[in-house]
Motif scaffolding. Sequence first.
Motif, PDB file in Angstrom:
ATOM      1  N   GLU A 106      68.260 -23.760  23.777  1.00 25.17           N
ATOM      2  CA  GLU A 106      69.590 -23.872  24.395  1.00 25.17           C
ATOM      3  C   GLU A 106      70.452 -24.856  23.619  1.00 25.17           C
ATOM      4  O   GLU A 106      71.638 -24.622  23.392  1.00 25.17           O
ATOM      5  N   PHE A 107      69.869 -25.985  23.216  1.00 25.99           N
ATOM      6  CA  PHE A 107      70.590 -26.972  22.422  1.00 25.99           C
ATOM      7  C   PHE A 107      71.023 -26.374  21.089  1.00 25.99           C
ATOM      8  O   PHE A 107      72.186 -26.500  20.689  1.00 25.99           O
ATOM      9  N   LEU A 108      70.096 -25.713  20.389  1.00 30.90           N
ATOM     10  CA  LEU A 108      70.413 -25.130  19.085  1.00 30.90           C
ATOM     11  C   LEU A 108      71.451 -24.017  19.194  1.00 30.90           C
ATOM     12  O   LEU A 108      72.308 -23.875  18.320  1.00 30.90           O
ATOM     13  N   ASP A 109      71.386 -23.236  20.279  1.00 30.69           N
ATOM     14  CA  ASP A 109      72.349 -22.150  20.469  1.00 30.69           C
ATOM     15  C   ASP A 109      73.774 -22.690  20.593  1.00 30.69           C
ATOM     16  O   ASP A 109      74.732 -22.020  20.215  1.00 30.69           O
ATOM     17  N   LYS A 110      73.919 -23.901  21.126  1.00 35.39           N
ATOM     18  CA  LYS A 110      75.241 -24.520  21.264  1.00 35.39           C
ATOM     19  C   LYS A 110      75.734 -25.091  19.939  1.00 35.39           C
ATOM     20  O   LYS A 110      76.937 -25.124  19.684  1.00 35.39           O
ATOM     21  N   LYS A 111      74.814 -25.531  19.088  1.00 38.29           N
ATOM     22  CA  LYS A 111      75.189 -26.202  17.841  1.00 38.29           C
ATOM     23  C   LYS A 111      75.290 -25.266  16.643  1.00 38.29           C
ATOM     24  O   LYS A 111      76.059 -25.529  15.722  1.00 38.29           O
ATOM     25  N   LEU A 112      74.502 -24.202  16.644  1.00 39.19           N
ATOM     26  CA  LEU A 112      74.490 -23.254  15.527  1.00 39.19           C
ATOM     27  C   LEU A 112      74.893 -21.866  16.025  1.00 39.19           C
ATOM     28  O   LEU A 112      74.824 -21.590  17.209  1.00 39.19           O
ATOM     29  N   SER A 113      75.299 -21.019  15.103  1.00 38.87           N
ATOM     30  CA  SER A 113      75.707 -19.663  15.448  1.00 38.87           C
ATOM     31  C   SER A 113      74.468 -18.757  15.526  1.00 38.87           C
ATOM     32  O   SER A 113      73.846 -18.451  14.509  1.00 38.87           O
ATOM     33  N   LEU A 114      74.132 -18.347  16.748  1.00 40.31           N
ATOM     34  CA  LEU A 114      72.952 -17.505  16.962  1.00 40.31           C
ATOM     35  C   LEU A 114      73.181 -16.112  16.388  1.00 40.31           C
ATOM     36  O   LEU A 114      74.164 -15.448  16.708  1.00 40.31           O
ATOM     37  N   LYS A 115      72.265 -15.673  15.534  1.00 40.70           N
ATOM     38  CA  LYS A 115      72.352 -14.327  14.970  1.00 40.70           C
ATOM     39  C   LYS A 115      71.550 -13.340  15.804  1.00 40.70           C
ATOM     40  O   LYS A 115      71.958 -12.212  16.011  1.00 40.70           O
ATOM     41  N   GLY A 116      70.371 -13.780  16.273  1.00 40.06           N
ATOM     42  CA  GLY A 116      69.542 -12.896  17.081  1.00 40.06           C
ATOM     43  C   GLY A 116      68.192 -13.512  17.364  1.00 40.06           C
ATOM     44  O   GLY A 116      67.855 -14.586  16.895  1.00 40.06           O
ATOM     45  N   ILE A 117      67.416 -12.787  18.162  1.00 38.00           N
ATOM     46  CA  ILE A 117      66.089 -13.226  18.563  1.00 38.00           C
ATOM     47  C   ILE A 117      65.063 -12.201  18.087  1.00 38.00           C
ATOM     48  O   ILE A 117      65.254 -10.995  18.300  1.00 38.00           O
ATOM     49  N   SER A 118      64.022 -12.661  17.438  1.00 38.88           N
ATOM     50  CA  SER A 118      62.951 -11.805  16.900  1.00 38.88           C
ATOM     51  C   SER A 118      63.503 -10.646  16.078  1.00 38.88           C
ATOM     52  O   SER A 118      63.176  -9.483  16.306  1.00 38.88           O
ATOM     53  N   LEU A 119      64.305 -10.981  15.090  1.00 41.62           N
ATOM     54  CA  LEU A 119      64.931  -9.952  14.276  1.00 41.62           C
ATOM     55  C   LEU A 119      63.951  -9.230  13.369  1.00 41.62           C
ATOM     56  O   LEU A 119      64.176  -8.095  12.983  1.00 41.62           O
ATOM     57  N   TYR A 120      62.861  -9.893  13.020  1.00 42.04           N
ATOM     58  CA  TYR A 120      61.929  -9.315  12.054  1.00 42.04           C
ATOM     59  C   TYR A 120      60.573  -9.051  12.685  1.00 42.04           C
ATOM     60  O   TYR A 120      59.538  -9.288  12.090  1.00 42.04           O
ATOM     61  N   ARG A 121      60.607  -8.543  13.900  1.00 43.27           N
ATOM     62  CA  ARG A 121      59.373  -8.230  14.636  1.00 43.27           C
ATOM     63  C   ARG A 121      58.617  -7.164  13.873  1.00 43.27           C
ATOM     64  O   ARG A 121      59.149  -6.134  13.517  1.00 43.27           O
ATOM     65  N   GLY A 122      57.323  -7.430  13.661  1.00 43.85           N
ATOM     66  CA  GLY A 122      56.537  -6.525  12.835  1.00 43.85           C
ATOM     67  C   GLY A 122      55.718  -5.547  13.571  1.00 43.85           C
ATOM     68  O   GLY A 122      55.469  -5.364  14.642  1.00 43.85           O
TER      69      GLY A 122
END
Length: 122
Positions: A106-122
């Motif tokens: 939650e802290f990082l989502d406020k400070k950095l621009s979230l691109k996505g979650i588990s984008l490279y799921r194998g």
Amino acid sequence: MKFLDNFKKNFETSDNSSYQELCTHYYRAKQDDAIETVKGLVREFKGKLIDVNEDFLEILFEDASYSCTAKITATTPVEVGIDFNIITSGFISFGKGLKLIKSFYEFLDKKLSLKGISLYRG
């Protein structure tokens, strides 16, 4: 969260986690910006910075009730993935590691621009 997760002491994020809360978050940021933001996270959560390993892009910090390793993976020059490995102290953690990871993201989502979650799921 399953009942037995209340007794776990080790929580780790990855692309292939079965829990949505424990999936890697990817951000549009340069590697150096991500490192500085994670250092800011340590200060915000009143942790003690133990080591910043720039060769392996790992940041180790701790508190009285947990120790954490943040792993930064630069997938492109302007995209990073951030994973956490938390080990809690005490006999029963009551899922504290999972709660901490949620708070960290939650802290990082406020400070950095979230691109996505588990984008490279194998």
